[in-house]
Write a protein that holds these residues in place. Structure first.
Motif, PDB file in Angstrom:
ATOM      1  N   ILE A 307       0.803  -1.225   0.000  1.00 44.53           N
ATOM      2  CA  ILE A 307       0.000   0.000   0.000  1.00 44.53           C
ATOM      3  C   ILE A 307       0.840   1.282   0.000  1.00 44.53           C
ATOM      4  O   ILE A 307       0.608   2.174  -0.829  1.00 44.53           O
ATOM      5  CB  ILE A 307      -1.010  -0.011   1.165  1.00 44.53           C
ATOM      6  N   PRO A 308       1.845   1.406   0.874  1.00 40.37           N
ATOM      7  CA  PRO A 308       2.588   2.663   0.883  1.00 40.37           C
ATOM      8  C   PRO A 308       3.183   2.986  -0.483  1.00 40.37           C
ATOM      9  O   PRO A 308       3.115   4.129  -0.952  1.00 40.37           O
ATOM     10  CB  PRO A 308       3.711   2.402   1.899  1.00 40.37           C
ATOM     11  N   ARG A 309       3.705   1.938  -1.147  1.00 37.77           N
ATOM     12  CA  ARG A 309       4.323   2.202  -2.435  1.00 37.77           C
ATOM     13  C   ARG A 309       3.266   2.657  -3.434  1.00 37.77           C
ATOM     14  O   ARG A 309       3.469   3.589  -4.208  1.00 37.77           O
ATOM     15  CB  ARG A 309       5.016   0.936  -2.943  1.00 37.77           C
ATOM     16  N   LEU A 310       2.103   1.984  -3.384  1.00 39.71           N
ATOM     17  CA  LEU A 310       1.031   2.347  -4.322  1.00 39.71           C
ATOM     18  C   LEU A 310       0.516   3.744  -4.029  1.00 39.71           C
ATOM     19  O   LEU A 310       0.291   4.551  -4.917  1.00 39.71           O
ATOM     20  CB  LEU A 310      -0.127   1.363  -4.197  1.00 39.71           C
ATOM     21  N   LEU A 311       0.304   3.999  -2.728  1.00 34.93           N
ATOM     22  CA  LEU A 311      -0.296   5.277  -2.370  1.00 34.93           C
ATOM     23  C   LEU A 311       0.653   6.433  -2.631  1.00 34.93           C
ATOM     24  O   LEU A 311       0.226   7.581  -2.755  1.00 34.93           O
ATOM     25  CB  LEU A 311      -0.732   5.268  -0.907  1.00 34.93           C
ATOM     26  N   GLY A 312       1.940   6.099  -2.740  1.00 37.35           N
ATOM     27  CA  GLY A 312       2.917   7.127  -3.045  1.00 37.35           C
ATOM     28  C   GLY A 312       2.510   7.924  -4.286  1.00 37.35           C
ATOM     29  O   GLY A 312       2.617   9.135  -4.335  1.00 37.35           O
ATOM     30  N   GLY A 313       1.981   7.189  -5.290  1.00 37.42           N
ATOM     31  CA  GLY A 313       1.665   7.876  -6.552  1.00 37.42           C
ATOM     32  C   GLY A 313       0.199   8.255  -6.691  1.00 37.42           C
ATOM     33  O   GLY A 313      -0.250   8.621  -7.767  1.00 37.42           O
ATOM     34  N   VAL A 314      -0.560   8.133  -5.607  1.00 32.15           N
ATOM     35  CA  VAL A 314      -1.998   8.394  -5.727  1.00 32.15           C
ATOM     36  C   VAL A 314      -2.272   9.886  -5.841  1.00 32.15           C
ATOM     37  O   VAL A 314      -1.666  10.695  -5.145  1.00 32.15           O
ATOM     38  CB  VAL A 314      -2.732   7.820  -4.507  1.00 32.15           C
ATOM     39  N   ASP A 315      -3.181  10.251  -6.755  1.00 29.95           N
ATOM     40  CA  ASP A 315      -3.546  11.661  -6.841  1.00 29.95           C
ATOM     41  C   ASP A 315      -5.055  11.813  -6.637  1.00 29.95           C
ATOM     42  O   ASP A 315      -5.761  10.831  -6.437  1.00 29.95           O
ATOM     43  CB  ASP A 315      -3.113  12.247  -8.187  1.00 29.95           C
ATOM     44  N   ALA A 316      -5.505  13.037  -6.727  1.00 35.10           N
ATOM     45  CA  ALA A 316      -6.921  13.304  -6.454  1.00 35.10           C
ATOM     46  C   ALA A 316      -7.806  12.553  -7.438  1.00 35.10           C
ATOM     47  O   ALA A 316      -8.910  12.118  -7.098  1.00 35.10           O
ATOM     48  CB  ALA A 316      -7.180  14.810  -6.544  1.00 35.10           C
ATOM     49  N   TYR A 317      -7.294  12.366  -8.665  1.00 36.26           N
ATOM     50  CA  TYR A 317      -8.107  11.700  -9.667  1.00 36.26           C
ATOM     51  C   TYR A 317      -8.384  10.252  -9.267  1.00 36.26           C
ATOM     52  O   TYR A 317      -9.492   9.736  -9.472  1.00 36.26           O
ATOM     53  CB  TYR A 317      -7.414  11.770 -11.029  1.00 36.26           C
ATOM     54  N   ASP A 318      -7.370   9.612  -8.672  1.00 34.22           N
ATOM     55  CA  ASP A 318      -7.560   8.241  -8.194  1.00 34.22           C
ATOM     56  C   ASP A 318      -8.668   8.193  -7.156  1.00 34.22           C
ATOM     57  O   ASP A 318      -9.472   7.265  -7.120  1.00 34.22           O
ATOM     58  CB  ASP A 318      -6.260   7.703  -7.586  1.00 34.22           C
ATOM     59  N   VAL A 319      -8.693   9.208  -6.314  1.00 33.77           N
ATOM     60  CA  VAL A 319      -9.717   9.241  -5.269  1.00 33.77           C
ATOM     61  C   VAL A 319     -11.098   9.358  -5.908  1.00 33.77           C
ATOM     62  O   VAL A 319     -12.054   8.692  -5.509  1.00 33.77           O
ATOM     63  CB  VAL A 319      -9.459  10.405  -4.293  1.00 33.77           C
ATOM     64  N   LEU A 320     -11.165  10.176  -6.952  1.00 31.05           N
ATOM     65  CA  LEU A 320     -12.434  10.311  -7.668  1.00 31.05           C
ATOM     66  C   LEU A 320     -12.857   8.952  -8.252  1.00 31.05           C
ATOM     67  O   LEU A 320     -14.005   8.527  -8.112  1.00 31.05           O
ATOM     68  CB  LEU A 320     -12.284  11.339  -8.791  1.00 31.05           C
ATOM     69  N   LEU A 321     -11.887   8.264  -8.880  1.00 35.55           N
ATOM     70  CA  LEU A 321     -12.201   6.949  -9.457  1.00 35.55           C
ATOM     71  C   LEU A 321     -12.667   5.988  -8.376  1.00 35.55           C
ATOM     72  O   LEU A 321     -13.597   5.206  -8.575  1.00 35.55           O
ATOM     73  CB  LEU A 321     -10.978   6.382 -10.175  1.00 35.55           C
ATOM     74  N   LEU A 322     -12.009   6.070  -7.234  1.00 31.63           N
ATOM     75  CA  LEU A 322     -12.403   5.205  -6.121  1.00 31.63           C
ATOM     76  C   LEU A 322     -13.861   5.477  -5.746  1.00 31.63           C
ATOM     77  O   LEU A 322     -14.646   4.555  -5.499  1.00 31.63           O
ATOM     78  CB  LEU A 322     -11.485   5.438  -4.917  1.00 31.63           C
ATOM     79  N   GLY A 323     -14.215   6.767  -5.748  1.00 35.42           N
ATOM     80  CA  GLY A 323     -15.606   7.135  -5.456  1.00 35.42           C
ATOM     81  C   GLY A 323     -16.554   6.484  -6.453  1.00 35.42           C
ATOM     82  O   GLY A 323     -17.608   5.959  -6.089  1.00 35.42           O
ATOM     83  N   VAL A 324     -16.170   6.490  -7.733  1.00 30.19           N
ATOM     84  CA  VAL A 324     -17.011   5.860  -8.754  1.00 30.19           C
ATOM     85  C   VAL A 324     -17.176   4.371  -8.456  1.00 30.19           C
ATOM     86  O   VAL A 324     -18.285   3.816  -8.512  1.00 30.19           O
ATOM     87  CB  VAL A 324     -16.388   6.067 -10.151  1.00 30.19           C
ATOM     88  N   VAL A 325     -16.067   3.716  -8.110  1.00 30.74           N
ATOM     89  CA  VAL A 325     -16.129   2.276  -7.811  1.00 30.74           C
ATOM     90  C   VAL A 325     -17.079   2.027  -6.647  1.00 30.74           C
ATOM     91  O   VAL A 325     -17.934   1.125  -6.687  1.00 30.74           O
ATOM     92  CB  VAL A 325     -14.722   1.728  -7.478  1.00 30.74           C
ATOM     93  N   ILE A 326     -16.940   2.836  -5.616  1.00 25.26           N
ATOM     94  CA  ILE A 326     -17.770   2.630  -4.421  1.00 25.26           C
ATOM     95  C   ILE A 326     -19.254   2.781  -4.763  1.00 25.26           C
ATOM     96  O   ILE A 326     -20.066   1.903  -4.460  1.00 25.26           O
ATOM     97  CB  ILE A 326     -17.375   3.637  -3.314  1.00 25.26           C
ATOM     98  N   VAL A 327     -19.570   3.862  -5.441  1.00 28.81           N
ATOM     99  CA  VAL A 327     -20.983   4.106  -5.761  1.00 28.81           C
ATOM    100  C   VAL A 327     -21.516   3.006  -6.670  1.00 28.81           C
ATOM    101  O   VAL A 327     -22.590   2.436  -6.432  1.00 28.81           O
ATOM    102  CB  VAL A 327     -21.149   5.493  -6.424  1.00 28.81           C
ATOM    103  N   ALA A 328     -20.742   2.673  -7.715  1.00 31.61           N
ATOM    104  CA  ALA A 328     -21.231   1.667  -8.665  1.00 31.61           C
ATOM    105  C   ALA A 328     -21.423   0.318  -7.981  1.00 31.61           C
ATOM    106  O   ALA A 328     -22.408  -0.383  -8.219  1.00 31.61           O
ATOM    107  CB  ALA A 328     -20.256   1.545  -9.831  1.00 31.61           C
ATOM    108  N   SER A 329     -20.491  -0.059  -7.114  1.00 34.94           N
ATOM    109  CA  SER A 329     -20.618  -1.392  -6.525  1.00 34.94           C
ATOM    110  C   SER A 329     -21.762  -1.443  -5.520  1.00 34.94           C
ATOM    111  O   SER A 329     -22.497  -2.424  -5.456  1.00 34.94           O
ATOM    112  CB  SER A 329     -19.297  -1.834  -5.902  1.00 34.94           C
ATOM    113  N   LEU A 330     -21.935  -0.375  -4.771  1.00 34.20           N
ATOM    114  CA  LEU A 330     -23.066  -0.364  -3.834  1.00 34.20           C
ATOM    115  C   LEU A 330     -24.387  -0.370  -4.598  1.00 34.20           C
ATOM    116  O   LEU A 330     -25.328  -1.073  -4.239  1.00 34.20           O
ATOM    117  CB  LEU A 330     -22.988   0.853  -2.903  1.00 34.20           C
ATOM    118  N   ALA A 331     -24.421   0.409  -5.689  1.00 30.36           N
ATOM    119  CA  ALA A 331     -25.664   0.460  -6.470  1.00 30.36           C
ATOM    120  C   ALA A 331     -25.987  -0.916  -7.039  1.00 30.36           C
ATOM    121  O   ALA A 331     -27.131  -1.378  -6.984  1.00 30.36           O
ATOM    122  CB  ALA A 331     -25.530   1.479  -7.588  1.00 30.36           C
TER     123      ALA A 331
END
Ligand code: CMP
Length: 833
Positions: A307-331
């Motif tokens: 995780i630390p290595r992956l999160l090293g390169g995480v940007d705001a856009y990734d967070v947005l994509l994560l939001g899409v995944v969360i909403v889509a999977s819950l829906a």
């Protein structure tokens, strides 16, 4: 890394994994969260060490943690099969079948819907190919039950809820991994892909895999039966099974390995116990528990180290994509649970699952080891395009963490607020009552002992008094919190009775008087009664009792196969199982009654005790009736079953006696072993299936039918060629009024009820039924239902003509009977109101 360092690292990891459980319990967090936290720490340290220049970049230990030394194949070929096989082994196939529709629905369709929802939601925004989005979709579509089940057990959730969630996660792992394999192949292969072939693959690959798994599972169970009672050998065989099934299915036949593993696990779980001693089976399951614990912990650790290595390169856009995944999977999950499942229930394809349950299942869909293992497999796959690998790794880990931290930590409060833990409050009352009775007993016993050994000092009296006081206070607690009405008390008492039933079955299993296969069915039956009483009280208990005695869809299927295709084996098996289950149920019920007297009545009061006795009495009568119906038709089989049961009881007694002789030093170890071996051999002889002969030898049935009594042997043989024997189950309607008739039946044994709409007529052995439609070509004049088990000789229209042509006497008889009946029916209509 050199070997000593590797050993050291592995040992240290084991210590960490081992300590996770107690730590998680102490801080009341799911252990996966704790493990993930630790992994993140290790990964952070390793990354900082290397990138911060603290240790040289080629330091082996730091590298070990910073870059996993494990390739993607290890995850797919070793980690996943282990986890899948382990969960399949723990499944109760009979109960899984009962909830088959909702489980399959939740598992397969939900995974497909989630994959598509997530894939298509991401595609427009993610900047990677659709295949990559779908790949991520199926990776995060699969749920992990461990954390949820832990919470369920803590708050005392109903067993059926547990079962639904466990079943779902087992099958959805299989479904998701199957899709995973297809999508990764799409992404890593350079050849063009044929769309229809892919579609066909989705059908052939899983089904073929299932076949391989069942065959491998059966072969292993057979081998286990042959090698004799040696648990070391048995466990070794079970260890080989999933990996063999996997590799054979994948590499040899290019079929789904995961599905082969699941099918192999389910097959071994249903066929294995009957071929092993209960201890050996428990040992086998323990070993698998251990393995699965190590592997899933290791996956969590390894993934979170990244995780630390992956999160090293995480940007705001990734967070947005994560939001899409969360909403889509819950829906997607919401649609399945609140849109599709109620529809299925309405169409009578699935037993109803209450809204509260669905809400909990919805929110409890945590992701875990399987998702992480698949994500790791992607990141460690050298052929995977790097941007896809990163995309999958960041979103899959991010989403898993989200479900663990947000959903995992709020699930318990959710269940509380839905009052799904309410039963624990009720259990509390039950506990207090039981404690009150127990302490009163103990006080009496201690007083007894004191009197017998003349220990009548003051401290003894104090001790007795203390017990009495504790008993009294528990009783007051139970009584003051008694918000329980008579119905609730009865429901709780029935829960206790079902628990007792379960214990008795286990006791019989231990004594070896029932076969393991039957034990499984009896246990699932007892669990069903327990759930029914818990959830719906006495009405639920009664309804379940009725349902257990009714013929199931599997019985009807076996009957169809018998009636349509002339294959009798399945029907015979169903009836064998039914026979055995009924007999053992009756025995258990007889043994439960004293428990009511001794324990239920004192705890719950006389009124409840009497009510329980009444309910059990009804149940016993119904079981008896069902048993007698079978016995009427198959008396020899009933006798054989009873004989075998007694033989088993005798052997169990012998074994116990021989053991006690040995324990008391009356026979030495060698003699004991010899005696024990001969008893075990005798027990093995009584272990197999007793085959039920449906008695469908046409010649015998023809000879037994009075109508053909005057015929010569030759004539009978000729007639026998035209007739087809069929069994009809009690309650089954095989002729319906108004339908077109193609078959007439001679009743060889049993009885049927003819309902003409005006009157009901009973016909029995020797009578003919269904002849009118054939002779007159009119629609069926009545509805005919079997009263008990019947053996009939069926005659088709064409064969009837042939038969009548050769036998004028028979023809005259049949026409006379038909005419007589017709006249009767006309007269009945004329007399009618
Ligand atoms: P069929 O009309 O082919 O289907 C219904 C069957 O019920 C009929 O043939 C007879 O075999 C039987 N049946 C109808 N009426 C009577 C009756 N009054 N008494 C006995 N059997 C009857």
């Amino acid at each position: 890394m050199d070997v000593p360092s590797l050993v050291l690292v592995m040992a240290a990891l084991l210590v960490v994994v081992a300590l996770t459980e107690p730590i998680a319990r102490a801080v009341r967090l799911p252990s996966s969260v704790v493990l993930a936290g630790f992994g993140v720490g290790v990964g952070l340290v390793a990354t900082v060490l290397i990138h911060g220049g603290v240790v040289p970049a080629d330091n082996a230990t730091a590298r070990f943690f910073a870059d996993l030394p494990i390739g993607s194949d290890i995850f797919i070929y070793v980690f996943l099969p282990t986890l899948l096989f382990h969960s399949a082994l723990g499944m109760d196939i009979h109960q899984l079948a009962e909830d088959g529709v909702p489980v399959l629905m939740l598992a397969v369709i939900a995974v497909v819907v989630a994959t598509l929802a997530i894939g298509f939601a991401l595609w427009p925004v993610a900047g990677v190919s659709l295949a990559a989005c779908l790949l991520l979709g199926c990776i995060v579509a699969t749920t992990d039950p461990v954390a949820v089940i832990g919470i369920f057990k803590d708050v005392g959730a109903p067993e059926r809820l547990v079962r639904l969630v466990e079943g779902e996660s087992l099958l959805n792992d299989a479904a998701a991994i199957t899709m995973f394999v297809v999508f990764s192949a799409l992404l890593t292969s350079t050849a063009a892909v044929d769309g229809t072939l892919v579609a066909l693959d989705f059908l052939v690959i899983p089904l073929g895999g299932a076949v391989v798994g069942v065959v491998a599972g059966r072969a292993t169970a057979g081998l286990i039966g042959v090698v004799g009672d040696n648990r070391l050998v048995e466990v070794s065989l079970s260890l080989a099974l999933p990996y063999l099934a996997y590799v054979v299915a994948e590499q040899l036949f290019h079929l789904s390995g995961v599905i082969a593993v699941v099918a192999a696990g389910l097959t071994l779980a249903s066929a294995g116990p009957a071929r092993m001693t209960p201890e050996a089976w428990r040992y086998l399951k323990d070993i698998w528990d251990q393995l699965a614990f190590w592997f899933s912990s290791l996956i969590f650790l390894l993934a979170s180290i990244l995780i630390p290595r992956l999160l090293g390169g995480v940007d705001a856009y990734d967070v947005l994509l994560l939001g899409v995944v969360i909403v889509a999977s819950l829906a997607a999950r919401w649609i399945i649970l609140f849109g599709v499942l109620p529809l299925l229930t309405a169409a009578n394809l699935s037993p109803p699952v209450s809204g509260d349950y669905r809400l909990v299942i919805f929110w409890g869909g945590l992701r875990g080891a399987a998702t992480l293992a698949l994500a790791l497999a992607v990141t460690e796959n050298a052929a995977m395009p790097p941007e896809v690998a990163r995309f999958v790794a960041v979103l899959a880990t991010g989403f898993t963490l989200f479900t663990l931290l947000v959903q995992g930590l709020t699930l318990r409060p959710l269940m509380r607020s839905l009052r799904l833990d309410r039963l624990t409050a009720v259990d509390q009352v039950l506990r207090d009552r039981a404690v009150a009775v127990a302490y009163a007993h103990v006080a009496d016993r201690v007083a007894d002992v004191a009197a017998r050994h003349q220990l009548d000092s003051a401290p003894t009296a104090d001790l007795v008094e203390a017990y009495r006081a504790r008993g009294a206070s528990a009783r007051t607690a139970a009584e003051t919190t008694t918000l329980l009405g008579a119905d609730d008390r009865l429901a709780l008492a029935l829960v206790a009775v079902a628990g007792r039933e379960r214990e008795l079955v286990l006791q019989h299993a231990g004594e070896g008087t029932v076969s393991q296969d039957l034990v499984d069915r009896l246990l699932s039956q007892a669990r069903g009664f327990l759930d029914a009483a818990r959830l719906k009280g006495v009405a639920g208990y009664r309804a379940f009792a009725e349902k257990r005695l009714a013929f199931t869809w599997r019985d009807h299927l076996a009957y169809r196969v018998h009636a349509r295709l002339g294959i009798d084996r399945f029907l015979a098996r169903r009836l064998e199982d039914r026979f055995e289950l009924l007999m053992e149920t009756r025995i258990v019920l007889d043994q439960v009654l004293p428990f009511v007297e001794q324990d239920v009545t004192p705890v719950f009061g006389t009124e409840t005790g009497d009510a329980v006795r009444r309910v059990l009495g009804e149940r016993r009568t119904a079981v008896n009736r069902a048993m007698e119906a079978l016995r009427l038709q198959y008396p020899d089989y009933a006798d054989a079953l009873e004989r075998r049961f007694l033989a088993r009881v005798g052997l169990a007694l012998e074994a116990r006696h021989v053991d006690s002789l040995h324990e008391n030093g009356l026979v030495n170890a060698e003699v004991h072993r010899d005696l024990a071996r001969s008893i075990a051999a005798a027990q093995a002889r009584t272990a197999g299936r007793l085959a039920l002969d449906l008695g469908l030898d046409t010649a015998v049935l023809v000879a037994r039918t009075p109508l053909f009594a005057d015929f010569t042997a030759e004539q009978r043989a000729e007639i026998a060629r035209l007739l087809k024997p069929v069994v009809v189950l009690p309650g089954q309607t095989f002729i319906r009024r108004g339908e077109k008739g193609e078959t007439a039946y001679f009743i060889s044994s049993g009885a049927v009820s003819v309902d003409t709409g005006r009157s009901e007529i009973r016909l029995g052995r020797g009578d003919i039924v269904g002849e009118m439609a054939l002779l007159t070509r009119l629609p069926r004049s009545a509805t005919v239902t079997a009263i008990g088990y019947c053996s009939l000789l069926a005659l088709s229209r064409r064969d009837l003509d042939q038969m009548l042509a050769g036998h004028p006497v028979l023809e005259a008889h049949m026409r006379r009977v038909a005419e007589e009946r017709r006249r009767q029916n006309i007269a009945a209509v004329a007399d009618g109101p």
